[in-house]
Design a protein around this motif. Structure first.
Motif, PDB file in Angstrom:
ATOM      1  N   ALA A  65       0.845  -1.191   0.000  1.00 31.90           N
ATOM      2  CA  ALA A  65       0.000   0.000   0.000  1.00 31.90           C
ATOM      3  C   ALA A  65       0.878   1.237   0.000  1.00 31.90           C
ATOM      4  CB  ALA A  65      -0.924  -0.003   1.206  1.00 31.90           C
ATOM      5  N   LEU A  69      -1.466   0.304  -5.039  1.00 37.43           N
ATOM      6  CA  LEU A  69      -2.005  -0.724  -4.163  1.00 37.43           C
ATOM      7  C   LEU A  69      -1.884  -2.039  -4.907  1.00 37.43           C
ATOM      8  CD1 LEU A  69      -3.447  -0.980  -1.367  1.00 37.43           C
ATOM      9  CD2 LEU A  69      -5.619  -0.944  -2.631  1.00 37.43           C
ATOM     10  N   ALA A  86      -8.112  -0.948   3.313  1.00 35.53           N
ATOM     11  CA  ALA A  86      -7.927   0.168   2.386  1.00 35.53           C
ATOM     12  C   ALA A  86      -9.103   1.137   2.452  1.00 35.53           C
ATOM     13  CB  ALA A  86      -7.752  -0.356   0.961  1.00 35.53           C
ATOM     14  N   ARG A  91      -8.392   6.392   0.075  1.00 31.83           N
ATOM     15  CA  ARG A  91      -7.498   6.198  -1.077  1.00 31.83           C
ATOM     16  C   ARG A  91      -6.298   7.132  -1.010  1.00 31.83           C
ATOM     17  NH1 ARG A  91      -6.361   8.063  -6.147  1.00 31.83           N
ATOM     18  NH2 ARG A  91      -8.031   9.640  -6.196  1.00 31.83           N
TER      19      ARG A  91
END
Length: 280
Positions: A65, A69, A86, A91
């Motif tokens: 990450a 990703l 996530a 994001r």
């Protein structure tokens, strides 16, 4: 030892276990493996976190990450756990990329929260070879010298913009991108044919591990396309890669780029898997 199915952020003490997972597929995992070999699992040096998924106390799946990703050897249950982590974090990446099955599942779980994507490239054949090409290499393709970075940069920017759909100069004016281009030149992993001060063909070896390397950024100047330069140029880069970098070379390509796929097959690459990329 963890005794239940769970996820957590890995640290330096988990390096050997993480490498064992990465080495299950050294070609598909070359990008992340190369970063781990250089930086270990310290998030600051790695440029992101490495999430681990444990089943019955054993580390079996990973997810990098960072700017990307990347699910790694991720079974569906692990993908669902990574998606939840996530989603909670929000994001921070510019793309999701990895083996098609796990990446598509990951995006299907994140799309309601992160969507829409700028573009989804669902089918990107992964192509590999461990043999030099039967195509005679272009003798004019060579390593780019350190004093040629400024000559190379316009070609790199043009390739990136053409491939990704946005300019790498946006945001910080291209400082990070120029640093990456220079890094590959300094490492001896940038190759080009330069005629009269102009880049005619170029490619880089981006990720590199002792087991595999990944060729990227393949580009022919528009005014020289259709003249048969791509295959000999790739044959030359492949020869450097197999001789100096790793025993297996790979790349991945958009399925709709039929001309590139035909060139790579001609050079000797074979399709061995499929990637998916989600671009934001």
């Amino acid at each position: 030892m963890l005794t239940q199915t769970t996820t957590r952020v890995l640290g330096p003490e988990d390096l050997d276990a993480a490498l064992a997972v990465l080495h299950q597929d050294p070609v598909a995992n070359a990008f992340v493996t190369s970063r781990v070999h250089v930086a270990g699992l310290d998030p600051w040096r790695l440029g992101g976190e490495m999430w681990g998924w444990y089943q019955r106390g054993h580390l079996t799946s990973l997810c990098y990450a960072g700017a990307n990703l990347v699910p790694i050897c991720a079974v569906p249950e692990a993908v669902r756990a990574f998606a939840e982590r996530a989603r909670r974090a929000g994001r921070r990446c510019s793309s999701i990329v990895g083996p098609a099955e796990s990446t598509r599942l990951l995006w299907s779980l994140l799309e309601p929260y992160w969507g829409p994507a700028r573009e989804v490239r669902a089918c990107q054949p992964l192509m590999t070879t461990d043999q030099p090409s039967e195509v005679p290499p272009d003798p004019l393709v060579r390593r780019v010298r350190r004093d040629e970075v400024e000559t190379l940069m316009p070609a790199c920017v043009a390739m990136f913009t053409e491939e990704v759909g946005i300019s790498p100069l946006a945001g910080d004016g291209g400082l990070l991108y120029q640093a990456r281009v220079a890094e590959l030149v300094n490492a001896g992993r940038s190759f080009a044919r330069i005629d009269d001060g102009k880049v005619v063909f170029k490619a880089e070896i981006g990720a590199a591990t002792p087991e595999a390397c990944q060729i990227q950024g393949v580009w022919v100047a528009p005014e020289f396309r259709g003249q048969g330069l791509a295959a000999p140029g790739m044959a030359a880069v492949l020869a450097y890669a197999l001789r100096d970098i790793a025993p297996v070379a790979s790349l991945y390509v958009n399925d709709f780029n039929t001309a590139a796929r035909a060139t790579y097959r001609r050079v000797g690459f074979q399709e061995t898997g499929t990637f998916t990329s989600v671009l934001f």
